[in-house]
Every structure is written in C-alpha cells, then in structure tokens.
Write an enzyme that holds these catalytic residues in place. Structure first.
Site, PDB file in Angstrom:
ATOM      1  CD  GLU A  17      49.628  40.977  35.824  1.00 46.69           C
ATOM      2  OE1 GLU A  17      49.502  41.734  34.847  1.00 46.69           O
ATOM      3  OE2 GLU A  17      49.078  41.204  36.926  1.00 46.69           O
TER       4      GLU A  17
ATOM      5  CB  SER B 196      44.565  49.907  37.591  1.00 48.45           C
ATOM      6  OG  SER B 196      45.758  49.157  37.670  1.00 48.45           O
TER       7      SER B 196
END
Length: 393
Positions: free
Chosen positions: A245, A129
């Site tokens: 994830e 991110s």
C-alpha cells in the site's frame, strides 16, 4: 537513478499511448461521479485492461499478470493519467490483496482469487482498522475462535473503503490467547463478504456520499482454507500488505504533476474581482511555483521507490518518506484550487461545475489518505527509527 526512458520503456510507452487513444473513446463517457454509479463503468474499463494485456502489470505472468518491473508499470500509469483514463476502483484488490496472496497464498487460493481480481469480476476491501485500534493495529479486538473445519469470527471494523461495493475482504482477527505477545496472536483471513453474519453499513462523508463503511462480523464462519499464511502469523502478512500500500501512495495515488498542470490550465481562464487575469496575481504565481516544485520532488521520491523495486530491492522505509511528503502536498493542491472558487469551493457539489467539485472531493479524500497504509505518526516513527537511527520512544 536515471529518470530517462530506456529503449524498452520508450517502445512500451508508445504502444500504451496508441492503445489508450484507440480504447478510451469506447467507454460510455462521462465517468460517473459517485462510487455506486462508477461500478459498471469501472468493470468495463478493467475488462478492457485485462483483454488488452495491461492488468496486473507487475504480477507474475503465471497468475495472469504481465511480469513487468516497477518502471514499466509506472510508464503505463503515467500514460493513463496523461490520456485521462478512469481511476481504478479495485486498488485494494490489484495492489494490496493480490500481491499478498501471490506472496503468501496456497496454490488453491491463488487459483480461486487472482484471476477474478484482474478480470474485474471481484472487488476487494481491507478489514484492518477498528473503532478502538486505528494507528495501533496490533491492539485489534476482533476475535476468531477455532471450530471444526474453520473459525468463527466476531468483531467490528471501520473506515473500510468501498466495502459496500466489494465482494471479498482481507481481514485481521485475533486468534492467540493472552499468553502470546499481541503481534504474534493475529491471523490473516480472506473473507467473502456474502458470508452469513457480515453486515456492511455505509458511512456518509461531508459531501453526503458513502465511501467509507463500518463492517460488523457476527459469528461469521471462515473455513481453514481461507487462512492466508500461518495461524498467529498474520502480523508478518499484514506488514507485507501495508508495504504494498505504501509503495502505491509513495509513487503517486494522485498524479501531483498532472494536478498542478490542471490547476495552471484552469487559472488561465480565470479572472480576479477587478477583471484582471488571475495568472497575473503574484501570490497566485508564487503558490503555483511552490506546488510545482514540490510535485517534482514527490515525483523524484516515487522514482527512487520504483528504482529500488525494479532492482529487486525492498523499498523499505523510503515508502514512508514518500507518504509523509505526498499527503500534505495533495491537501495543499486541493485546498489552493478550492480557494480560487466562489466562497472557497464550499458550495454543495450540485452547485459547482464538475471541475470544481473534483477539487472539493480531493480535498476531503486527501485527509483520509493520511491514515492509509499507517498513519502519519506511524510513518514518522519508522523514519526516525529505521533511517535516522533514533531510539524508540
């Protein structure tokens, strides 16, 4: 989907139960609360798992794992939760980075990085991110420029969990020029955080503790042999990482059934303002019943994901369903338990019992989980397009 243990799973469950009963008392309890203090405690626990043959449960044996299927791994997780075992600080390493290196790495990369993850020697974080590219990961701006023997990388990453404790990172950077589609101009790197030019700045959250970080990359050199997968082919590798994830989230980063049981146990000892048992309050009982039912549904979704993985099938968009269901459930669990504490659980952590501060931390952490593995809005799009067949908006 059969939820009952097979004979093999039942035997393994009993072995795990015995090992946990013998091993957990050897840890220096109580488990520290803040992350920095947890590190030595965690390393000892991880080493015990490694020596006991319970680290990397689903990793191939050739890379130090146990070669177990997803259901066997789930049995271990269930028993560890039941016994009150510590959390794992290196989930990025063991659950995301390690499986991605196994799937895409060179022999030299596997030799270098995999064993230290399982032995507890190295901790990983995820540099995906950026300040201006959160949910829209393909819009990332961190730039990698080719130089002799490797790459020079500059940019900024944010919301990086546990980077201030980590030794290594999985990193996405843009290597393609403007002529390439944005999804095809990204490369996946393995970055030692001790590299010159890396600056990690912890970000204190509402409780005054540092869990997230911003990471600055100032002309950081990364050698060619730390490119994972193909140059400009990092999007495919990143999607695999996010898939690993989401499996972790869908199958229960928080054991929601155990959380409800803990709430019920605590309510038994609580009374209302008039001195009557809190468990006799109809509203409280109704809320507990609702949360318990939702926890059972979440468990069933997790079992579906595990069954697909155990059969060798890709879990696919089912993991998005699990994440969409899991995140609001954990928020509601923590918020409800906090509502039963003085002034709604909003006292400072130092003014609460350990049990109450646990729920406060979970309430704040649950909000961050909504963006892990792809934001809630991204998951809704995946379900709409891949499961419901709706047109792309």
């Amino acid at each position: 989907m059969d939820l009952a243990d097979t004979p093999e799973e039942a035997t393994f469950r009993q072995r795990v139960r015995i090992w946990l009963a013998e091993s957990l008392p050897a840890l220096p309890w109580p488990e520290p609360v803040e992350l920095v203090d947890k590190l030595p405690f965690w390393r000892q626990w991880q080493r015990m798992l490694f020596d006991g043959g319970f680290a990397g449960m689903s990793w191939p044996q050739e890379y130090g794992g146990q070669g177990a299927d997803a259901r066997i791994r789930a049995v271990f997780t269930d028993e560890a939760d039941r016994a009150g075992a510590p959390e794992r600080l290196n989930t990025v390493g063991e659950d995301f980075a390690g499986p991605t290196i196994i799937a895409f790495g060179t022999d030299a990369q596997k030799e270098r990085f995999l064993r230290p993850i399982l032995a507890g020697d190295e901790l990983w974080c995820q540099l995906f991110s950026e300040p201006d590219s959160g949910s829209d990961l393909a819009s990332l701006r961190t730039k990698a420029t080719k130089v002799d023997g490797g790459w020079r990388i500059s940019g900024q990453k944010i919301w990086t969990s546990r980077a201030h404790l980590a030794t290594n990172a999985i990193l996405l950077a843009r290597t393609g020029g403007p002529d390439l589609p944005r999804h095809k101009g990204i490369t996946y790197f393995l970055l030692p955080l001790a590299s010159r030019g890396v600056t990690v700045r912890p970000l204190a959250h509402m409780l005054g503790e540092a869990e997230f970080n911003e990471v600055f990359l100032d002309d950081v050199f990364v050698p060619d042999d730390l490119v994972l997968g193909e140059v400009n082919g990092g999007w495919k590798v990143a999607m695999a990482t996010l898939g690993f994830e989401r499996v972790g989230i869908a199958t229960g980063r928080v054991n929601t059934k155990r959380a409800v049981d803990d709430i019920v146990s605590e309510i038994r000892g609580m009374t209302g303002a008039d001195g009557t048992p809190l468990g006799a309050d109809r509203v409280v009982r109704q809320k507990v019943a609702d949360l318990y039912g939702r926890a059972l549904v979440h468990n069933a979704i997790g079992q579906r994901v595990l069954s697909l993985a155990a059969d060798g099938a890709a879990p696919g968009p089912v993991t998005s369903i699990g994440k969409l269901y899991f995140c609001p459930l954990v928020e509601d669990l923590a918020d409800f338990r906090q509502s039963l504490s003085p002034i709604g659980g909003q006292l400072a952590t130092t003014e609460q019992s350990d049990a109450e501060s646990r729920w406060q931390r979970l309430a704040y952490q649950a909000r961050g989980t909504a963006i892990a593995g792809g934001s809630t809005f991204i998951q809704r799009n995946i379900v709409a397009e891949r499961m419901l067949g709706l047109p792309r908006s």
